[in-house]
Motif scaffolding. Structure first.
Motif, short mmCIF file in Angstrom:
data_model
loop_
_atom_site.label_atom_id
_atom_site.label_comp_id
_atom_site.label_asym_id
_atom_site.label_seq_id
_atom_site.Cartn_x
_atom_site.Cartn_y
_atom_site.Cartn_z
N LEU A 45 0.84 -1.19 0.00
CA LEU A 45 0.00 0.00 0.00
C LEU A 45 0.88 1.25 0.00
O LEU A 45 0.42 2.34 -0.25
CB LEU A 45 -0.92 0.00 1.23
CG LEU A 45 -1.93 -1.15 1.30
CD1 LEU A 45 -2.75 -1.06 2.57
CD2 LEU A 45 -2.86 -1.12 0.09
N ARG A 92 -1.39 -7.94 -4.79
CA ARG A 92 -2.31 -7.70 -3.66
C ARG A 92 -3.42 -8.74 -3.64
O ARG A 92 -3.77 -9.27 -2.61
CB ARG A 92 -2.94 -6.31 -3.77
CG ARG A 92 -2.09 -5.23 -3.16
CD ARG A 92 -2.88 -3.93 -3.12
NE ARG A 92 -2.01 -2.81 -3.40
CZ ARG A 92 -2.19 -1.94 -4.37
NH1 ARG A 92 -3.25 -2.03 -5.15
NH2 ARG A 92 -1.35 -0.97 -4.55
N ASN A 138 -14.29 -2.49 6.97
CA ASN A 138 -14.26 -2.03 5.57
C ASN A 138 -14.99 -2.97 4.62
O ASN A 138 -14.47 -3.35 3.58
CB ASN A 138 -12.82 -1.84 5.11
CG ASN A 138 -12.23 -0.56 5.66
OD1 ASN A 138 -12.97 0.27 6.18
ND2 ASN A 138 -10.93 -0.41 5.57
N PRO A 170 -4.48 3.65 -2.39
CA PRO A 170 -5.30 2.82 -1.52
C PRO A 170 -5.11 3.16 -0.04
O PRO A 170 -6.06 3.13 0.73
CB PRO A 170 -4.84 1.40 -1.83
CG PRO A 170 -3.61 1.52 -2.64
CD PRO A 170 -3.60 2.86 -3.26
N MET A 171 -3.87 3.51 0.34
CA MET A 171 -3.64 3.78 1.75
C MET A 171 -4.35 5.05 2.20
O MET A 171 -5.00 5.09 3.24
CB MET A 171 -2.16 3.88 2.04
CG MET A 171 -1.92 3.68 3.51
SD MET A 171 -0.22 3.63 3.95
CE MET A 171 0.33 5.23 3.47
N LEU A 230 -8.01 4.51 2.40
CA LEU A 230 -8.43 3.73 3.56
C LEU A 230 -8.40 4.56 4.85
O LEU A 230 -9.18 4.33 5.76
CB LEU A 230 -7.54 2.50 3.72
CG LEU A 230 -7.88 1.34 2.80
CD1 LEU A 230 -6.83 0.26 2.88
CD2 LEU A 230 -9.26 0.76 3.12
N ARG A 231 -7.51 5.52 4.89
CA ARG A 231 -7.42 6.38 6.07
C ARG A 231 -8.50 7.45 6.07
O ARG A 231 -8.75 8.07 7.09
CB ARG A 231 -6.05 7.06 6.12
CG ARG A 231 -4.98 6.15 6.65
CD ARG A 231 -3.71 6.96 6.82
NE ARG A 231 -2.59 6.08 7.12
CZ ARG A 231 -1.33 6.38 6.81
NH1 ARG A 231 -1.08 7.52 6.19
NH2 ARG A 231 -0.37 5.54 7.13
#
Lengths: 230, 381
Positions: free
Chosen positions: A60, A87, A99, B374-375, B378-379
């Motif tokens: 990520l 991934r 999520n 993506p990081m 997601l945060r």
């Protein structure tokens, strides 16, 4: 791949962020191996670098230096365009806030991970049903996340992480949002999966969770402070 | 992926509904305006094809200037290359109420020339005019519908003559002997009467308003048209080609105005798609980040978001077309004149416009969604 070869190898991993003009060393020279079927926890106070480490292992985020190998492949070297493939094929994520996609049912939430891996519809459905049944959610498959308890949602998330037979499951505070009873149930479930050969790495600040894993890595100030087998 | 797209659209029913409605309104406008423009184009094409083989001879001083008589007809006939020529008299059916698009017209034709003028236009009832007919008329399909005429009915024709400051209106009943089929040309709004009776009724002596010249076989109409102008005094000619060009120009402007008004409406609908998609993408920031973490590729995310916008475009397009078609059908069947024609070409344009609008409007939001790390996603809370 040789059976004895580690599933995950982390070598001299460092990450430096720039906070304005001040460099922040989130991770400094971290190295360790994880063998197949290990149940391992990474603990440490907030800011110790455990989440940063998880992001690097999960592709990520990119490290400043060092390497991560999964199944012998150096994943820190792959091109941006190849990252999605790794991934979905090598890594399963479990997040603190579950999520799940709110518009999809439990079954569809597991299904979607395999969709991106281009698995055929028939196999997807079979696998999703099997995994949810294994998580004890056989009767909750058609429910949306909002109709499920925290524990149930996290079990759907674990099923989703398992869907593509990943080399390793990376769980980021998987028990951070549930009560202690549910926590124990989730940890027991993860442990059971490990006994069946699944490699699982849990990042947590909850010592009760860490105590139940067979190996514990403690982080402090971006470095490994201790690495103990229990 | 289609089921996921559909789920996202139906998840926010009100918002998606309003967006689809916006596009539908735009496409509705495209259909209504476009079908009007198509009708004008087709009417023009059919009218032209009915008279395509003839040269129009007009008085030099303009359409209503007068000055053409039976002797001019004879002069035209004598020009080398003219196989036949005959005069026509055109007047408004009701001079006190000029309708839309020129309204209904009375056309005086020598009875024996009716067939040449109308070519193979068929009658839905009755017969064509014959030599010796008195105050008889063959009417176009629109006229028959507007005045609810059957063969044998009487139709009142008015003439208006301006004398000094006053105007005198005469009326006279003509007996309908024939009703023409729908041709899609200006003859649909025409009342065809014997030329001699028209001349008498309008008190024009042996005057005519237009002469039609039929070229001999193997004669170039363009050359002949110039030759007529040179040989006959005080006339202006329009070859079929000239006429076509002249009307085409007017039609292009008309089409441009109607189509751009409609396109504007549709583009506003497109902006509403962009807005909806931007909102939807920023709401689902975390979801896209998660999908990327699960291994979704940039193209998967692009496909989902563009697909969502395109589908809203398609649904809006279908609703707009259905609504537009319904209105057009209602108007055509409840009004005297056919003003709209929905052609396959128009349907194809409207549908591809709606789809394209959705795709184009969804592209920027989709790009934003696909580029998300993506990081960070997601945060994102």
């Amino acid at each position: 791949m040789n059976e004895s070869e580690p599933v995950l190898r982390v070598r001299n991993l460092s990450k430096t962020y720039m906070q304005g003009k001040i460099p922040v060393h989130a991770l400094t020279d971290v190295s360790f191996d994880v063998k197949k079927g290990e149940f391992i926890s990474i603990v440490g106070p907030s800011g110790s670098g455990k989440s940063t480490l998880l992001s690097m292992m999960g592709l990520l985020d990119k490290p400043t230096s060092g390497s991560v190998f999964i199944d012998g492949m150096e994943v820190t070297k792959v091109k941006e365009g190849d990252a999605p493939k790794i991934r979905r094929e090598k890594i399963g994520f479990v997040f603190q806030r579950f999520n799940l996609i709110p518009t999809l049912t439990a079954l569809e939430n597991v299904d979607i991970a395999m969709r991106f891996a281009r698995v055929s519809k028939h196999i997807r459905k079979e696998r999703a049903i099997e995994l949810l049944a294994q998580m004890g959610l056989g009767g909750r498959m058609k429910h949306k996340p909002s109709e499920l308890s925290g524990g149930e949602q996290q079990r759907v998330a674990i099923a989703r992480a398992m869907a593509n037979h990943p080399a390793i499951i990376l769980a980021d505070e998987p028990t951070g949002e549930v009560d202690t009873k549910t926590r124990d149930m989730i940890v027991a479930l993860l442990k059971e999966l490990c006994e069946k050969g699944q490699t699982i790495l849990v990042v947590t600040h909850d010592m009760d969770v860490a105590e139940k894993t067979l190996r514990r890595i403690t982080m402090r100030d971006g470095r490994i402070a201790s690495d103990t087998q229990q | 992926m289609f089921d996921l797209i559909l789920k996202n659209i139906t998840h926010r029913k009100l918002r998606s509904g309003l967006t689809v409605f916006g596009i539908a309104l735009g496409i509705f406008a495209v259909i209504v305006m476009g079908s009007m423009s198509e009708n004008f184009n087709l009417t023009f094409d059919k009218s032209i094809s009915l008279t395509a083989d003839k040269i129009r001879v007009m008085p030099e001083s303009g359409f209503l200037g007068g000055g053409l008589t039976e002797s001019t007809v004879r002069e035209v006939k004598r020009v080398a290359g003219v196989s036949d020529a005959y005069g026509l008299l055109q007047a408004s059916l009701d001079p006190e109420n000029l309708g839309f698009g020129g309204g209904n017209v009375v056309i005086g034709i020598p009875p024996e020339k009716t067939q040449i003028t109308l070519k193979d236009t068929k009658l839905t009832g009755g017969r064509y005019l014959v030599t010796g007919d008195g105050y008889r008329a063959v009417v176009g399909s629109s006229i028959a519908r507007e005045f609810k005429l059957k063969v044998g009915d009487e139709l009142e024709i008015k003439s208006k003559k301006v004398q000094r400051a006053a105007s005198i209106t005469h009326t006279r009943n003509f007996t309908v002997v024939g009703i023409m089929e729908y041709t899609g040309s200006f003859f649909d709004s025409g009342v065809i009467v014997p030329l001699d009776r028209a001349q008498k009724f309008y008190e024009l002596g042996n005057g005519v308003t237009m002469i039609l010249a039929v070229p001999e076989p193997n004669t170039d109409p363009e050359d002949l048209s110039k030759r007529i102008e040179l040989n006959v005094e005080k006339v202006k000619t329009f070859s079929p080609e000239q006429l076509r060009k002249q009307i085409e120009q007017a039609l292009i402007i008309f089409s441009l105005v109607t189509i751009s008004a409609a396109a504007l409406a549709a583009i506003i609908g497109g902006l509403s798609v962009t807005n909806t998609m931007l909102m939807s993408v920023s709401e689902r920031t975390k979801e896209f980040g998660l999908m990327k973490a699960l291994g979704a590729e940039t193209k998967d995310i692009l496909f989902m978001t563009v697909g969502e916008a395109a589908l809203m475009g398609v649904i809006g397009g279908i609703i707009g077309i259905a609504g537009g078609a319904a209105l057009v059908y209602y108007m055509n069947s409840n009004f005297a004149v056919v003003l709209f024609v929905i052609t396959p070409r128009l349907l194809a344009i409207a549908m591809s416009f709606a789809t394209l609008l959705g795709i184009v409007s969804g592209t920027y939001p989709a790009y934003r969604a696909a580029k998300m790390s993506p990081m960070e996603a997601l945060r994102y809370e």
